[in-house]
Design a protein around this motif. Sequence first.
Motif, short mmCIF file in Angstrom:
data_model
loop_
_atom_site.label_atom_id
_atom_site.label_comp_id
_atom_site.label_asym_id
_atom_site.label_seq_id
_atom_site.Cartn_x
_atom_site.Cartn_y
_atom_site.Cartn_z
N ALA A 27 9.11 -6.78 -14.47
CA ALA A 27 8.72 -5.42 -14.84
C ALA A 27 9.92 -4.52 -14.57
CB ALA A 27 7.50 -4.97 -14.04
N TYR A 28 9.74 -3.24 -14.73
CA TYR A 28 10.81 -2.28 -14.50
C TYR A 28 10.34 -1.23 -13.50
CZ TYR A 28 13.13 -4.44 -18.38
OH TYR A 28 13.74 -5.36 -19.19
N ALA A 29 11.27 -0.66 -12.79
CA ALA A 29 10.96 0.42 -11.85
C ALA A 29 11.97 1.53 -12.03
CB ALA A 29 11.01 -0.10 -10.41
N TYR A 42 3.44 -1.75 -1.10
CA TYR A 42 2.80 -2.35 -2.28
C TYR A 42 3.65 -2.07 -3.52
CZ TYR A 42 -1.21 -3.48 0.51
OH TYR A 42 -2.02 -4.02 1.46
N ALA A 43 3.69 -3.06 -4.42
CA ALA A 43 4.56 -2.99 -5.59
C ALA A 43 4.15 -1.86 -6.53
CB ALA A 43 4.56 -4.32 -6.33
N HIS A 44 5.13 -1.06 -6.88
CA HIS A 44 5.00 -0.01 -7.89
C HIS A 44 6.05 -0.27 -8.96
CE1 HIS A 44 2.83 1.95 -4.63
NE2 HIS A 44 2.36 2.80 -5.50
N TYR A 45 5.68 0.00 -10.19
CA TYR A 45 6.56 -0.22 -11.33
C TYR A 45 6.48 0.99 -12.25
CZ TYR A 45 6.15 -5.07 -9.77
OH TYR A 45 6.17 -6.23 -9.03
N TYR A 46 7.37 1.00 -13.25
CA TYR A 46 7.32 2.03 -14.28
C TYR A 46 6.92 1.37 -15.59
CZ TYR A 46 8.42 5.86 -17.35
OH TYR A 46 8.33 6.85 -18.30
N SER A 47 5.84 1.81 -16.17
CA SER A 47 5.38 1.27 -17.45
C SER A 47 6.13 1.95 -18.58
CB SER A 47 3.88 1.49 -17.63
OG SER A 47 3.49 1.16 -18.94
N ARG A 48 6.91 1.18 -19.31
CA ARG A 48 7.65 1.74 -20.44
C ARG A 48 6.72 2.13 -21.57
NH1 ARG A 48 11.58 -2.94 -21.62
NH2 ARG A 48 9.64 -4.03 -21.15
N SER A 49 5.63 1.40 -21.76
CA SER A 49 4.70 1.72 -22.84
C SER A 49 3.82 2.93 -22.51
CB SER A 49 3.83 0.52 -23.19
OG SER A 49 3.07 0.11 -22.07
N ARG A 50 3.37 3.03 -21.26
CA ARG A 50 2.52 4.15 -20.85
C ARG A 50 3.33 5.34 -20.33
NH1 ARG A 50 -1.68 1.10 -17.09
NH2 ARG A 50 -0.16 -0.56 -17.11
N ARG A 51 4.62 5.08 -20.09
CA ARG A 51 5.54 6.11 -19.60
C ARG A 51 5.06 6.77 -18.31
NH1 ARG A 51 6.67 8.39 -25.52
NH2 ARG A 51 8.15 6.80 -26.14
N ARG A 52 4.67 5.88 -17.38
CA ARG A 52 4.23 6.38 -16.08
C ARG A 52 4.37 5.29 -15.03
NH1 ARG A 52 -0.56 4.70 -14.03
NH2 ARG A 52 -2.04 3.67 -15.41
N ILE A 53 4.37 5.71 -13.78
CA ILE A 53 4.42 4.77 -12.66
C ILE A 53 3.04 4.16 -12.49
CG2 ILE A 53 4.66 4.62 -10.15
CD1 ILE A 53 6.84 6.73 -10.39
N TRP A 54 3.00 2.89 -12.16
CA TRP A 54 1.73 2.22 -11.86
C TRP A 54 1.89 1.33 -10.65
CZ3 TRP A 54 1.46 -3.23 -12.81
CH2 TRP A 54 2.52 -3.75 -13.56
N LYS A 115 -13.20 -8.95 -18.18
CA LYS A 115 -14.15 -8.66 -17.10
C LYS A 115 -13.51 -7.78 -16.03
CE LYS A 115 -16.76 -12.86 -17.78
NZ LYS A 115 -17.11 -14.17 -17.26
N VAL A 116 -12.19 -7.61 -16.10
CA VAL A 116 -11.49 -6.85 -15.07
C VAL A 116 -10.94 -5.53 -15.60
CG1 VAL A 116 -9.53 -6.90 -13.48
CG2 VAL A 116 -10.85 -8.98 -13.87
N TYR A 117 -10.39 -5.57 -16.80
CA TYR A 117 -9.74 -4.39 -17.36
C TYR A 117 -10.64 -3.69 -18.36
CZ TYR A 117 -5.38 -6.28 -15.52
OH TYR A 117 -4.40 -6.78 -14.70
N ASN A 118 -10.47 -2.40 -18.46
CA ASN A 118 -11.14 -1.64 -19.52
C ASN A 118 -10.49 -1.98 -20.85
OD1 ASN A 118 -12.65 -0.28 -17.57
ND2 ASN A 118 -11.11 1.31 -17.35
N LYS A 119 -11.20 -1.87 -21.92
CA LYS A 119 -10.66 -2.19 -23.25
C LYS A 119 -9.42 -1.33 -23.56
CE LYS A 119 -13.49 -5.35 -24.58
NZ LYS A 119 -13.05 -6.71 -24.67
N ARG A 120 -9.33 -0.15 -23.03
CA ARG A 120 -8.18 0.73 -23.31
C ARG A 120 -6.88 0.19 -22.73
NH1 ARG A 120 -6.80 3.46 -18.75
NH2 ARG A 120 -8.38 3.66 -17.17
N ASN A 121 -6.98 -0.74 -21.78
CA ASN A 121 -5.78 -1.25 -21.12
C ASN A 121 -5.27 -2.54 -21.74
OD1 ASN A 121 -5.77 0.80 -19.23
ND2 ASN A 121 -7.34 -0.22 -18.04
N GLU A 122 -5.91 -3.05 -22.77
CA GLU A 122 -5.47 -4.31 -23.36
C GLU A 122 -4.35 -4.09 -24.35
OE1 GLU A 122 -9.02 -6.06 -24.90
OE2 GLU A 122 -9.59 -6.76 -22.93
#
Length: 122
Positions: A27-29, A42-54, A115-122
């Motif tokens: 991943a990227y940070a 705890y691991a934090h990353y930067y989501s390039r697609s969502r353009r936010r830290i997660w 069963k774990v993620y919301n459909k919006r996160n796929e």
Amino acid sequence: MELAFDDRGLIPVIAQDIRTKDILMLAYANETAVRLTRETGYAHYYSRSRRRIWKKGEESGNMQKVTGILVDCDADTLVYQVEQHCAACHTGHWSCFYRTIDGKTISDRLFEPDKVYNKRNE
């Protein structure tokens, strides 16, 4: 140590299981994600697609407790040594590297993503 972030302010991060030495994911940070990782453990990353830290596991619960951070010789890549809780991959596999270049699956799923993620996160 001064890290060499790229022109977008990102640095690649490899997550490695501290016990098995398995490579779990890439991943990227950005600077903030690295700081949060160091501050919280705890691991934090930067989501390039969502353009936010997660925070890894913030939705699935599959957290990565960081036990160490390694820096490569050029200071442009990190390795987070982690205690992985359940699966690292959003597909439900232990590692994101669960198949060969020929497409053969080499590991089982630990959970079903729908069963774990919301459909919006796929």
